[in-house]
Each structure stands twice: as structure tokens, then as C-alpha cells.
Design an enzyme around this catalytic site. Structure first.
Site, PDB file in Angstrom:
ATOM      1  CB  SER A 172      15.433 -29.247   6.728  1.00 52.92           C
ATOM      2  OG  SER A 172      14.531 -29.474   8.072  1.00 52.92           O
ATOM      3  CE  LYS A 223      19.555 -26.418   8.700  1.00 53.42           C
ATOM      4  NZ  LYS A 223      19.080 -27.325   8.169  1.00 53.42           N
ATOM      5  CB  SER A 247      15.492 -26.931   9.965  1.00 52.72           C
ATOM      6  OG  SER A 247      16.493 -27.738   9.332  1.00 52.72           O
TER       7      SER A 247
END
Lengths: 469, 96
Positions: A172, A72, A148
Site C-alpha cells: 500500500s 495518511k 491504499s
């Protein structure tokens, strides 16, 4: 099945038997991304040459030797961009160091590969708040991948890469895993060092894996877990072998269904899926009991004070002085700050910074922030009391399957309320995992299994039983 | 969307962010909705409850006072938008 589509454990077997090389895997990941990621938008950047060079040197005797892992883009990987999907950091920041999670992945032989899309600074649950690009749900184009960590979930679900790291501040990792149909684990607070993870809500953030299988989740946790002198909130508790006992089943386990999580607002089909899964686990020897987490209805309000408050403080570092966006020819120091931040941040980030600044501001601190911290204590107690009665808790991950893109734009509160089932675990510091169930009308859906603090082995074992069917 | 009671421009200034008039109006209404939901917390009896700053009961963790290598200045400065003499450069803050 292509190599990029395989699980880590199966790649590992093929590597050690000499059937394939680490280079073969990395080459396939590069090929899959170049042919298919144009339609999905999971990756913000990748450096194929560097990954191929790492593959040539891979030590296959290590637990993750030669395995590429997507990262990420809010986790620092030395020599790579770290944009946080923000215009503030795009094209202006190269990580000068590795996050501890990356150091540990490398030490276990893995190859950090590429940076995946996210809601800007991890603020959001749809990846639509990315300041840089849109990510599609690979299982259902036109629908959000969740967020997210939407880029990491989509990358794994689209079988572009075998596994990826995400971060989870209020769901997330678990929510995009549920929406995309992969396994997503949020470890207990402190289990994995946060050093080098760009801080959003420091008391809530945790790094964790998104994978095809529960076993892969355990393999990655083995490599990532442990104390770190660079993160004083990390825990030095011994790290067990999380793959050991995975297949021992749920016989004798006590599993709770919290009544507050099955009230109004939950899609009836998701409720049915979870209830039928609970019945199946019961038939395998688990005891299912109804429990109560009485402060659940206050979790969203508590979270949306604490998380923005912490964010408003953490994001003050983006000031145009040390890195990132800097306005041209500012009139004075104040204009350097205010103009650099105006141009660099997107709407959701500005909204949360302002909300956080407001609840911390003089005259409101006691009414909002301090009160929220006290309610947080009550939410923690709810879980402590529940885990005296049960080994793990079964819940939905989100009230509905992945919505269509754009369906909540302009109404942030509607987005926030949908975090209801995941944020309590961050407030309480517990671990949680989302494991895929049978899709609903073609859309993936996950079951959330919550465990006590440092109870990762229990939830992995339970998730493995769900996965095995 | 509710009418705002929050002075958005004042708070944005505290947070050192410029906002356009359109953003001030939009955020004002949205923040009002959010704060209305947050008011729910006033229902909770918090008498005698200690606050949790985070989820683990850890405090004042110290480590051995031994120097360890950290990033060299080059590492810290490599992303700086403006620098001179191994230092960050900013607009003049104090008049001579």
C-alpha cells in the site's frame, strides 16, 4: 518550482540559509491544495491555521524543522480527525493522542499537515474503496492512483506537499508510489512503531514515507525509525544515518532477478524497463544474477487468509460503543453491534471481515489459517536463502501501469491477484522501495527493490543509483 | 462467479455484521472465487514446518513494571457516542 513542489532536502537548504521561512512553505501548501486538490482529491481534511501556528514556532535547527508532511488518514494526529476513509469514523472521531510516528516527526521539527485519502481501513489497491471520496492519479486523470495510500501518493505526485506518510500491509505504499511516479518505502517489519496506526493486519502493517527523492525517504526514515515501548513488535536495533553512503553507487553489489516475478501476467513493457535498468546497474559495477523464490505462487493465497483473519479481529473494536458510528435506538446490545457495523462499513471491509471470520471459524482454522502460517514460514525462508546470495532483489511493483478507474469493480479476486509482487515482503517482513523509472505511454512505473530484514541502507543506496540514472 | 458453499449469513453473524440479501448473494459468489484460489495452498508440503505468526522471531517481550501516564478518562471518552458518569453507556444487557 513552487515550495510545495520541492524536495525536503532542497527546502531544508533554503530554510537554513534564510531564503525562505517555514510559514512560506506552509502557505504555499495551503494555496496549492485550495487551488488544485478539488480536481485530485488527495486530502480528506487539513487544518491550515494550526499548521501556520506550528510553522511560526518551527525550530529550524532540527533535521526536519519547519517541513510539512501529509499524513495518511489511518494514523492518529492529536486533535485531528482520523476517518480511515470510513463512514464509520467520519465526523465522529477526533484523535485523542499522537501516533508514535507523529510524535517522532514533531520531535524532528516536522509539521504533520492534513490527512490523506485511502481505501477504507487501508483495504484495497486503488483508493476506490474509500468510503468518502475519489482520488485521481495526478499523472493520468481517469486512472487510479493506486492504494491504499493513494491520497498520500497523489498529494506528493501532484506537488501539493513535499512528502507524506503512508502505511503498507501488502504493497500500500510501494504500489501507489509506482502508479503515481514517486518514491515509496516500506521499512522492515518492526523498524517503525505501529502505535497509533489503526491496525489492519498487525503482523504485516508498516508505516513509511512517500517522497520525491530517495534522499527524502532516508531523511524521513531517520526521524521515524526506532523501538517503542508502546509497540512490542517494534525493534530496538540501532538506527543508522540512512542518508550516509546514499551516493556510493552499486559497484560490488549483487542484485537478484527472481525468475518467478517475470513469468506470465507481467506487462512486457514493464519487464523491458526493469531489464534495461538492471543492465544499467550492471554497467555501473553491480553483478546481476537470476534467483528463485519458489513459493511466490502461493503468496496471494497466504496473504488473503492472514490479512483478513487479522483484520476481522482488529476491526471488532468498531462496535459503536467507544467511538464512531452508532445506530439510533438499538433494540438490544447485539443490534447495537450488528446495525452500527452494517451502516458504517463499506463493501470491501465487510467482505474481508467475513472472509477472515470464516477462515478462523471452528473447523476451518487448521485448514486455512494454520496452513497459511506454515506457508508463510516457507516464503520467509525463500527470502532468507535468496539474501544469502544477493544484497537486494529487483522486481516489478505491479503487473501493469495504473488501470482506469472502475476496471476491476465487482471482481475482488482480480484486484487481489495484482498484489503478487508486493505482498511477499510483508509476509516475510523485509523492506522494499519503489523508485520511478521512465514512464510507459505517459503512465508512471516503478522498480521495486527488496532488501533483507533491516537492509534499508542497501535498498536506499540502490534506489539512489536508479534515480541518478 | 461461482455458487457459494459458504453460509454467508451465519459467518456475518459471527462477525456481528448485518447484511442485506443482495450483499449475501454478492459476497457469497465472490468469496467462493477467492476460496477457490486459496485452495492452491493444499498443494504445498507443510510437513514439519513451524507456523509464522509474524515476521520477526520475537516472543514474550516484557518491559519494566513502572507506571507511566496514559490517557485521562476524558481522552478515552471524548469520542464515545453515549456516556454517563464518566462511563460508556450501552443498552441494557442483563435483566434484573
Amino acid at each position: 518550482m513552487s515550495l510545495a513542489a520541492s524536495s525536503l532536502s532542497s527546502l531544508r537548504r533554503q530554510l537554513t540559509s534564510g531564503k525562505i521561512s517555514a510559514r512560506d512553505i506552509v502557505e504555499d501548501v495551503i494555496a496549492q491544495i485550495s487551488s488544485r486538490d478539488g480536481d485530485i482529491g488527495a486530502f480528506l481534511s487539513h487544518n491550515g491555521e494550526a499548521a501556520l501556528a506550528a510553522a511560526e514556532k518551527a525550530d529550524l535547527s532540527l533535521p526536519l524543522g519547519g517541513l510539512p508532511i501529509g499524513i495518511k488518514d489511518n494514523i492518529n494526529v492529536e486533535g485531528h480527525p482520523c476517518t480511515c476513509a470510513s463512514k464509520f469514523l467520519k465526523d465522529s472521531y477526533t484523535s485523542p493522542y499522537d501516533a508514535t510516528a507523529i510524535t517522532k516527526l514533531k520531535a524532528a521539527g516536522a509539521i504533520p499537515f492534513g490527512k490523506t485519502n485511502l481505501d477504507e481501513f487501508a483495504m484495497g489497491s486503488s483508493t476506490e474503496n474509500s468510503g468518502l471520496q475519489t482520488t485521481q492519479n495526478p499523472a493520468a486523470p481517469g486512472h487510479i492512483p493506486g492504494g491504499s495510500s493513494g491520497g498520500s501518493a497523489a498529494a506528493v505526485a501532484a506537488r501539493l506537499i513535499p512528502a507524506a506518510l503512508g502505511s503498507d500491509t501488502g504493497g500500500s505504499i510501494r504500489q501507489p508510489a509506482s502508479h503515481c511516479g514517486v518514491v515509496g518505502l516500506k521499512p522492515s517489519y518492526g523498524r517503525i512503531s505501529r502505535y497509533g496506526l489503526v491496525a489492519f493486519g498487525s503482523s504485516l502493517d508498516q508505516i513509511g514515507p512517500l517522497t520525491h527523492t530517495v534522499e527524502d525517504s532516508a531523511l524521513l526514515l531517520n526521524a521515524l525509525a526506532g523501538g517503542d515501548p508502546r509497540d512490542s513488535t517494534s525493534l530496538n536495533d540501532p538506527v543508522p544515518d540512512y542518508t550516509e553512503g546514499l551516493d556510493s553507487g552499486v559497484s560490488g553489489m549483487k542484485l537478484g532477478l527472481p525468475k518467478e516475478y517475470f513469468a506470465d501476467g507481467l506487462c512486457p513493457k514493464i519487464r523491458e524497463r526493469i531489464e534495461s535498468t538492471a543492465k544499467k546497474l550492471e554497467s555501473q559495477g553491480a553483478e546481476i544474477v537470476e534467483i528463485s523464490l519458489p513459493h511466490t505462487e502461493y503468496a496471494v493465497a497466504t496473504y488473503y487468509i492472514i490479512a483478513p483473519a487479522e483484520a476481522s479481529s482488529n476491526l471488532s473494536r468498531f462496535d459503536g460503543v467507544r467511538y464512531g458510528n452508532r445506530t439510533e435506538n438499538p433494540e438490544d446490545m447485539l443490534a447495537l453491534y450488528t446495525d452500527s457495523r452494517e451502516a458504517g462499513f463499506g463493501s470491501e471491509v465487510k467482505r474481508r471481515i467475513i472472509l477472515g471470520t470464516y477462515v478462523l471459524s471452528s473447523g476451518y482454522y487448521d485448514a486455512y489459517y494454520l496452513r497459511a502460517q506454515k506457508v508463510r514460514t516457507l516464503i520467509r525462508r525463500d527470502f532468507q536463502e535468496a539474501f544469502e546470495k544477493v544484497d537486494a532483489i529487483l522486481t516489478p511493483v505491479a503487473p501493469e501501469t495504473a488501470p482506469k478507474m472502475g476496471s476491476a469493480s465487482g471482481d475482488p479476486l482480480k484486484h487481489y491477484l495484482a498484489d503478487i509482487y508486493t505482498i511477499s515482503a510483508n509476509l516475510a517482513g523485509n523492506c522494499g522501495i519503489s523508485v520511478p523509472l521512465e514512464p510507459i505511454d505517459g503512465l508512471p512505473v516503478g522498480l521495486q527493490i527488496l532488501g533483507p530484514h533491516l537492509g534499508e541502507k542497501k535498498i536506499l543506496r540502490c534506489a539512489r543509483a536508479v534515480e541518478a540514472g | 462467479m461461482a455458487e457459494s458453499h459458504i453460509d454467508v449469513r451465519y459467518v456475518a453473524n459471527l462477525a456481528r455484521i448485518n447484511l442485506s440479501d443482495e450483499e449475501v448473494a454478492r459476497f457469497g459468489g465472490q468469496l467462493e472465487d477467492i476460496m477457490k484460489h486459496i485452495e492452491k495452498l493444499s498443494e504445498v508440503n507443510i510437513e514439519g514446518i513451524a507456523p509464522s505468526a509474524h515476521a520477526n522471531d520475537l516472543s514474550n517481550r516484557v518491559r519494566a513494571d513502572i507506571p507511566v501516564p496514559s490517557l485521562p478518562p476524558k481522552g478515552f471518552l471524548q469520542n464515545a457516542p453515549d456516556q454517563a458518569n464518566n462511563q460508556l453507556r450501552v443498552p441494557k444487557v442483563v435483566d434484573a
